[in-house]
Every structure is written in C-alpha cells, then in structure tokens.
Scaffold this active site. Structure first.
Site, PDB file in Angstrom:
ATOM      1  NE  ARG A  71      75.421 -16.845  68.660  1.00  0.00           N
ATOM      2  CZ  ARG A  71      74.381 -16.111  68.243  1.00  0.00           C
ATOM      3  NH1 ARG A  71      74.219 -15.841  66.971  1.00  0.00           N
ATOM      4  NH2 ARG A  71      73.499 -15.669  69.109  1.00  0.00           N
ATOM      5  CG  ASN A 113      80.391 -10.162  55.678  1.00  0.00           C
ATOM      6  OD1 ASN A 113      80.822 -11.259  55.296  1.00  0.00           O
ATOM      7  ND2 ASN A 113      79.121  -9.810  55.531  1.00  0.00           N
ATOM      8  CG  HIS A 115      75.795  -8.612  51.748  1.00  0.00           C
ATOM      9  ND1 HIS A 115      75.256  -9.700  52.387  1.00  0.00           N
ATOM     10  CD2 HIS A 115      74.793  -8.060  51.031  1.00  0.00           C
ATOM     11  CE1 HIS A 115      73.978  -9.801  52.068  1.00  0.00           C
ATOM     12  NE2 HIS A 115      73.661  -8.812  51.251  1.00  0.00           N
ATOM     13  CD  GLU A 149      71.371  -2.428  62.699  1.00  0.00           C
ATOM     14  OE1 GLU A 149      70.566  -2.221  61.803  1.00  0.00           O
ATOM     15  OE2 GLU A 149      71.972  -1.523  63.317  1.00  0.00           O
ATOM     16  CG  ASP A 151      74.312  -8.609  55.734  1.00  0.00           C
ATOM     17  OD1 ASP A 151      75.472  -9.008  55.902  1.00  0.00           O
ATOM     18  OD2 ASP A 151      73.393  -9.349  55.337  1.00  0.00           O
ATOM     19  CB  ALA A 179      81.988  -7.385  41.346  1.00  0.00           C
TER      20      ALA A 179
END
Ligand code: GRF
Length: 200
Positions: A71, A113, A115, A149, A151, A179
């Site tokens: 990472r 992001n 989700h 944190e 999502d 969607a």
C-alpha cells in the site's frame, strides 16, 4: 475551471467506461470534467483493456497493489501520478482496495466513491448480495466522499432500487449497476461544480 480527475478501478470497469463515455467520448456531461488517467491496481483487469479501446488517448495505467504490504508504495506512486496529471479529484469506480488514513487525509473532499447500497446499510464488500440475502425491499446506490472510515464519508447523492419478489441476484445486480451508471456522472458533476459541501 476544468477539473482533472483520475479514476481508480480494479475490475470490470463499467462505471469507469460510463464516465469516459459521458465526459470524454460523447461529451454529454459537464465540460468541467477532464478524465486525465485511469489507474488499476490489478494486472490484466478488464477495465484497462476497455479504456485503451474506448479512449486510446486516456492513459490506462497498471499500478500494483494486491496486499497491504504494497500500500505504501502504491500510494506514493499514485501521488506521483496525481502530480503529473495535476489531478484535482480521485474518482473510485470499483476500486477494491482500502486507501490509508494518511493518504485520504491529504485529499479532503477530493476522493469520491460509489457504493452499491443505501449507506449506511450494507457497508463493505458484496453489498448487493448482502441486501438480496437480507431480504430488504429497497436497496440502492450511494455516492459519497471518502474519509478514513470505510463507506462512511459524507453522502453526495443516493438512488433507490426496489427489490421485487421476482428479482434474482443477477437481475438485482443489473438494476443496481443501471442506477450506478445513471447517478455517478451526475453526482460527480454536482460535487465538482461546488453545489455540494466541499472545499473547492
Ligand atoms: C460497482 O458496483 C461499484 O458500486 C462498486 O464496485 C462495482 C464496480 O463495478 N464499488 P464496475 O467495475 O464499475 O463494473
């Protein structure tokens, strides 16, 4: 002023392609948005080939990041790419890795992001499956800013998807992706235009 965006994606790339279609190929979206590059952490991920075919002028880069041990190097090289392309925003489109708190804190309200659930329900992986198996009657899609944190960052926009009794996992997935393709470009445009709380 135009905003340069880098897309991070790990897999199939339908959202990345949808954004490229809208902002680059068809230019039906806001001219505010310039897609500078697409980066995948997975070698041979379909998204890379799809971008190369659909938009040969957009660099489609492979930057390895499979395990946590990679990472730090990934993020440091990604920062190099961000500088090189003068990226203002980082758009996650099916990027299946976690970015460190240190990295995320360098780009407040600049990482977005999507989700596949109505957050805060069904965080984490396999959100469509979790919703289907739980038996909720409505699920959906959430576009949000990324914070340390998972999502849980401030929500930009949500779209509801109804789960019918006749739905299968496959039909639900198709509805959720539909969607996603509808709201992600609009949510990005809205956020980048400064209509949503951010620090442009
Ligand atoms: C989407 O369901 C997105 O919400 C989630 O990962 C999936 C990526 O799909 N974060 P694709 O690679 O864009 O087709």
């Amino acid at each position: 002023m135009q905003k340069n965006c880098i897309i991070l994606a790990s897999g199939n790339g339908s959202n990345a392609l949808n954004l490229i279609n809208r902002f680059y190929i068809n230019k039906t979206g806001s001219s505010l948005i310039n897609i500078s590059a697409v980066v995948s952490n997975i070698e041979g991920a379909p998204v890379i080939d799809k971008v190369k075919k659909a938009a040969p002028d957009i660099p489609a880069l492979f930057l390895p990041y499979a395990s946590v041990s990679e990472r730090e190097r990934f993020e440091s090289e990604l920062e190099g790419i961000i500088k090189k392309y003068k990226a203002d925003y980082i758009i996650l489109a099916g990027f299946m890795k976690i970015l460190s708190e240190e990295f995320v804190s360098k780009f407040p309200y600049k990482i977005i992001n999507i989700h596949p659930s109505l957050l805060p329900a069904f965080k984490g992986r396999d959100a469509i499956k979790k919703a289907f198996e739980y038996g909720v009657k409505y699920t959906g899609v959430t576009v949000h800013y990324v914070t340390h944190e998972i999502d849980a960052g401030p929500i930009i926009c949500q779209e509801i998807v109804k789960i019918d009794d006749s739905d299968t996992m496959e039909s639900l997935e198709a509805k959720v992706h539909k969607a996603e393709h509808k709201i992600y470009p609009v949510a990005i445009e809205t956020a980048l235009a400064g209509a949503i709380r951010n620090i442009n």
